[in-house]
Design a protein around this motif. Structure first.
Motif, short mmCIF file in Angstrom:
data_model
loop_
_atom_site.label_atom_id
_atom_site.label_comp_id
_atom_site.label_asym_id
_atom_site.label_seq_id
_atom_site.Cartn_x
_atom_site.Cartn_y
_atom_site.Cartn_z
N ARG A 213 0.83 -1.20 0.00
CA ARG A 213 0.00 0.00 0.00
C ARG A 213 0.87 1.26 0.00
O ARG A 213 0.41 2.33 -0.40
N LYS A 214 2.09 1.12 0.45
CA LYS A 214 3.06 2.23 0.45
C LYS A 214 4.19 1.91 -0.53
O LYS A 214 5.37 2.10 -0.23
N PHE A 215 3.79 1.42 -1.69
CA PHE A 215 4.77 0.85 -2.62
C PHE A 215 5.89 1.82 -2.97
O PHE A 215 7.07 1.45 -2.93
N ASN A 216 5.57 3.04 -3.34
CA ASN A 216 6.60 3.98 -3.76
C ASN A 216 7.60 4.26 -2.65
O ASN A 216 8.82 4.32 -2.88
N ASP A 217 7.10 4.43 -1.43
CA ASP A 217 7.99 4.67 -0.29
C ASP A 217 8.86 3.46 -0.01
O ASP A 217 10.06 3.60 0.27
N GLU A 218 8.27 2.27 -0.08
CA GLU A 218 9.03 1.05 0.20
C GLU A 218 10.09 0.82 -0.88
O GLU A 218 11.22 0.41 -0.59
N ALA A 219 9.72 1.08 -2.15
CA ALA A 219 10.68 0.91 -3.24
C ALA A 219 11.84 1.86 -3.08
O ALA A 219 13.02 1.49 -3.27
N ALA A 220 11.57 3.10 -2.73
CA ALA A 220 12.63 4.08 -2.54
C ALA A 220 13.53 3.68 -1.38
O ALA A 220 14.76 3.83 -1.44
N LEU A 221 12.93 3.14 -0.30
CA LEU A 221 13.70 2.69 0.86
C LEU A 221 14.64 1.55 0.48
O LEU A 221 15.84 1.57 0.79
N ALA A 242 15.23 8.79 -11.03
CA ALA A 242 14.36 8.40 -12.15
C ALA A 242 14.40 6.89 -12.38
O ALA A 242 13.37 6.27 -12.65
N GLU A 243 15.59 6.30 -12.24
CA GLU A 243 15.72 4.85 -12.44
C GLU A 243 15.05 4.09 -11.30
O GLU A 243 14.45 3.03 -11.53
N ILE A 244 15.16 4.60 -10.09
CA ILE A 244 14.51 3.95 -8.95
C ILE A 244 13.00 3.92 -9.16
O ILE A 244 12.35 2.89 -8.95
N ALA A 245 12.44 5.05 -9.61
CA ALA A 245 11.00 5.09 -9.87
C ALA A 245 10.63 4.15 -11.02
O ALA A 245 9.60 3.46 -10.97
N TYR A 246 11.47 4.10 -12.03
CA TYR A 246 11.21 3.26 -13.20
C TYR A 246 11.27 1.77 -12.83
O TYR A 246 10.39 1.00 -13.22
N VAL A 247 12.30 1.39 -12.09
CA VAL A 247 12.43 -0.01 -11.67
C VAL A 247 11.25 -0.41 -10.80
O VAL A 247 10.69 -1.50 -10.96
N GLY A 248 10.85 0.47 -9.90
CA GLY A 248 9.70 0.17 -9.06
C GLY A 248 8.45 -0.07 -9.87
O GLY A 248 7.69 -1.02 -9.61
N LYS A 249 8.21 0.77 -10.86
CA LYS A 249 7.03 0.63 -11.71
C LYS A 249 7.08 -0.68 -12.50
O LYS A 249 6.06 -1.36 -12.64
N LYS A 250 8.27 -1.04 -13.01
CA LYS A 250 8.40 -2.26 -13.80
C LYS A 250 8.20 -3.52 -12.95
O LYS A 250 7.64 -4.51 -13.41
N LEU A 251 8.68 -3.47 -11.71
CA LEU A 251 8.64 -4.66 -10.87
C LEU A 251 7.31 -4.82 -10.12
O LEU A 251 6.99 -5.92 -9.66
N LYS A 252 6.55 -3.74 -10.02
CA LYS A 252 5.34 -3.77 -9.19
C LYS A 252 4.41 -4.95 -9.50
O LYS A 252 3.89 -5.59 -8.57
N PRO A 253 4.18 -5.32 -10.78
CA PRO A 253 3.27 -6.44 -11.04
C PRO A 253 3.74 -7.78 -10.50
O PRO A 253 2.92 -8.68 -10.30
N ILE A 254 5.06 -7.93 -10.29
CA ILE A 254 5.54 -9.23 -9.78
C ILE A 254 6.14 -9.11 -8.38
O ILE A 254 6.90 -9.95 -7.94
N VAL A 255 5.77 -8.03 -7.69
CA VAL A 255 6.18 -7.84 -6.30
C VAL A 255 5.06 -8.34 -5.38
O VAL A 255 3.90 -7.94 -5.53
N TYR A 256 5.42 -9.19 -4.44
CA TYR A 256 4.47 -9.74 -3.48
C TYR A 256 5.01 -9.53 -2.07
O TYR A 256 6.20 -9.79 -1.81
N GLU A 257 4.16 -9.07 -1.17
CA GLU A 257 4.60 -8.69 0.17
C GLU A 257 5.28 -9.84 0.90
O GLU A 257 6.21 -9.63 1.68
N ASP A 258 4.82 -11.06 0.67
CA ASP A 258 5.39 -12.21 1.36
C ASP A 258 6.80 -12.55 0.90
O ASP A 258 7.50 -13.33 1.55
N LEU A 259 7.23 -12.00 -0.23
CA LEU A 259 8.51 -12.38 -0.83
C LEU A 259 9.59 -11.32 -0.71
O LEU A 259 10.67 -11.48 -1.26
N ILE A 260 9.29 -10.25 0.00
CA ILE A 260 10.29 -9.19 0.20
C ILE A 260 10.32 -8.86 1.69
O ILE A 260 9.29 -8.61 2.31
#
Length: 385
Positions: A213-221, A242-260
Motif C-alpha cells: 500500500r506504500k509501494f513507492n515509499d518502500e521501493a525508494a527505501l 528516475a531509475e529507482i522510480a522506473y524499476v519500481g514501476k516495472k517490478l510492481k506487477p511481480i512484487v508480493y509482500e510475502d517475498l520481500i
C-alpha cells in the motif's frame, strides 16, 4: 564497415529497430532453454524516451546484414555515471561498453565487436567492458556455464560459442557472476537454523514484510539501501531517482509482500531481500507476444502465481554493518522467512540466488551456507582500445 558480403550499419529507422529486436527470436528458435522476452519490454529498454538509463548515457545500435539478410546485432554505449566511478571498481574514465550481441557466425560477431569498438574509440573511450546489455543493472555478462536449463526472470541466455568468439577478439576475463541453485522445500542446514533462532531472540532485530500500500515509499527505501550496500562493489553504478522510480514501476506487477523482507535494527532499516516468482515459467510459451490472448493468461497468473522457482535478484546490507556478524544473521533470517512463505503460499520448491560477483566472498558464503550450488556463470570481459 563491409567485409565480403557482410555489411554493418547503425540502426536508424523503425524497421531497423524491429529487425534488431526480432533477430534473437529467429536465432534461438530451436533452443529449448531460451525464454523469449516480451517484445514490448525489449522495445521499452531500447527507447530513450522511456528508459531513464539514457538520461545519463548515449548509445548506438548496429545491425549486420549479409546479402540483405540480418545476421547479427550489437549495442555500443557510454554511461556517464560509470565514467565517474573509481577505476579500481571496474568502471571509471575512458570505459565504454557494448552488449546485446547476437550473431549467426564468428566472422559476423567479430565484425560487430570491432564496429562497437570503433564507435567507442571515436568518442574518446580507451577501454571497453562488456557485454553489458545495457547497464550492469540489466543483463551483464555472457553465459559460460549453465546452458542446459532456462534462465530465471531477468537473467540472460546465450549460445555456447559466444564467449569463445569474444575471447578470440582479444578480450580478457575481468569478472565472473554466479547464480546459486538451492532446494527450498526442505530445511536449511542446522547451522543456518541456529543463527536464525538466535536472531529471533534479539529484541533489537525486526524482520518485516513490505507494505504494498506504500509501494513507492518502500521501493525508494529498498533501493536507497541498495545504493549504499553495493556502492563499494565492483562494477557499481548508482541508480538515479528516475531509475529507482522506473524499476519500481516495472517490478510492481511481480512484487508480493510475502517475498520481500526489510530488516530493521533498533528501528532503523538496514537490510533487505527481494524475491521474485519466476515469471519465465509462464511466459516461455508466449513467443514474446502478449496479444491477442497471452495478456489475459498472464494477468490471471499474476493474481496468485504458483511456480517451481523463486529468484533472489537483489539483497543488501548497509555498509556500516557489512563487516559484522549481524549482517550474516540478518541475511539468514530474511532468507528463511521468505523460504517458508515461498513454499506455503506459492508452491515453490527451488530457489536461485544471484547473480553474485565472483569477488564478493561474503555473499558467496551465504549462498553456500544455505546449501546452494553454482548453476550458472556469466562472464564480463575487458579490452584496451
Amino acid at each position: 564497415m563491409q567485409g565480403g558480403e557482410l555489411r554493418i550499419s547503425p540502426v536508424g529507422s523503425k524497421q531497423a529497430l524491429d529487425d534488431f529486436i526480432d533477430l534473437p527470436y529467429r536465432l534461438y528458435a530451436d533452443d529449448p532453454n531460451w525464454v523469449p522476452p516480451l517484445r514490448a519490454d525489449v522495445a521499452e529498454l531500447l527507447n530513450p524516451e522511456k528508459n531513464p538509463f539514457y538520461g545519463h548515457a548515449e548509445g548506438q545500435l548496429f545491425l549486420a546484414r549479409r546479402a540483405g539478410r540480418v545476421v547479427g546485432r550489437i549495442s555500443a554505449h557510454i554511461d556517464k555515471l560509470a565514467l565517474a566511478q573509481p577505476v579500481e571498481q571496474g568502471m571509471g574514465p575512458g570505459t565504454g561498453n557494448w552488449g546485446m550481441l547476437d550473431a549467426e557466425d564468428e566472422a559476423t560477431a567479430k565484425a560487430l565487436i570491432a564496429t562497437a569498438e570503433d564507435w567507442l574509440k571515436s568518442r574518446g573511450m580507451t577501454r571497453v567492458l562488456g557485454p553489458l546489455s545495457l547497464s550492469v543493472w540489466d543483463e551483464p555478462g555472457v553465459l559460460v556455464k549453465g546452458f542446459d536449463h532456462p534462465p530465471t526472470v531477468m537473467m540472460g541466455h546465450a549460445k555456447t560459442e559466444y564467449h569463445q568468439w569474444i575471447e578470440s577478439s582479444g578480450y580478457q576475463t575481468v569478472q565472473e557472476l554466479f547464480t546459486y541453485a538451492l532446494v527450498i522445500d526442505r530445511d536449511f542446514p542446522e547451522l543456518t537454523n541456529r543463527i536464525v533462532a538466535i536472531g529471533e531472540k534479539n529484541d533489537r532485530i525486526k524482520i518485516r514484510r513490505v507494505d504494498k500500500r506504500k509501494f513507492n515509499d518502500e521501493a525508494a527505501l529498498i533501493l536507497g539501501i541498495l545504493n549504499d550496500a553495493w556502492s563499494d562493489n565492483w562494477g557499481f553504478v548508482p541508480l538515479t531517482e528516475a531509475e529507482i522510480a522506473y524499476v519500481g514501476k516495472k517490478l510492481k506487477p511481480i512484487v508480493y509482500e510475502d517475498l520481500i523482507r526489510i530488516a530493521e535494527v533498533d528501528g532503523e532499516p538496514v537490510a533487505f531481500m527481494m524475491t521474485l516468482p519466476d515469471i519465465n515459467e509462464k511466459i516461455k510459451s508466449f513467443g514474446g507476444k502478449l496479444f491477442p490472448f497471452n495478456w489475459a493468461k498472464l494477468l490471471w497468473w499474476l493474481r496468485k502465481p504458483q511456480v517451481r522457482t523463486m529468484r533472489v535478484p537483489l539483497m543488501g546490507v548497509v555498509k556500516k554493518l557489512q563487516a559484522s556478524r549481524m549482517a550474516s544473521q540478518l541475511a539468514f533470517m530474511m532468507i528463511e522467512y521468505i523460504r517458508r512463505d515461498a513454499i506455503t503460499k506459492f508452491g515453490a520448491s527451488r530457489g536461485e540466488f544471484g547473480w553474485v560477483l565472483g569477488s564478493n566472498g561474503p555473499m558467496r558464503s551465504v549462498g553456500e551456507a544455505v546449501g546452494g550450488t553454482v548453476n550458472k556463470v556469466y562472464r564480463i570481459y575487458e579490452k584496451t582500445l
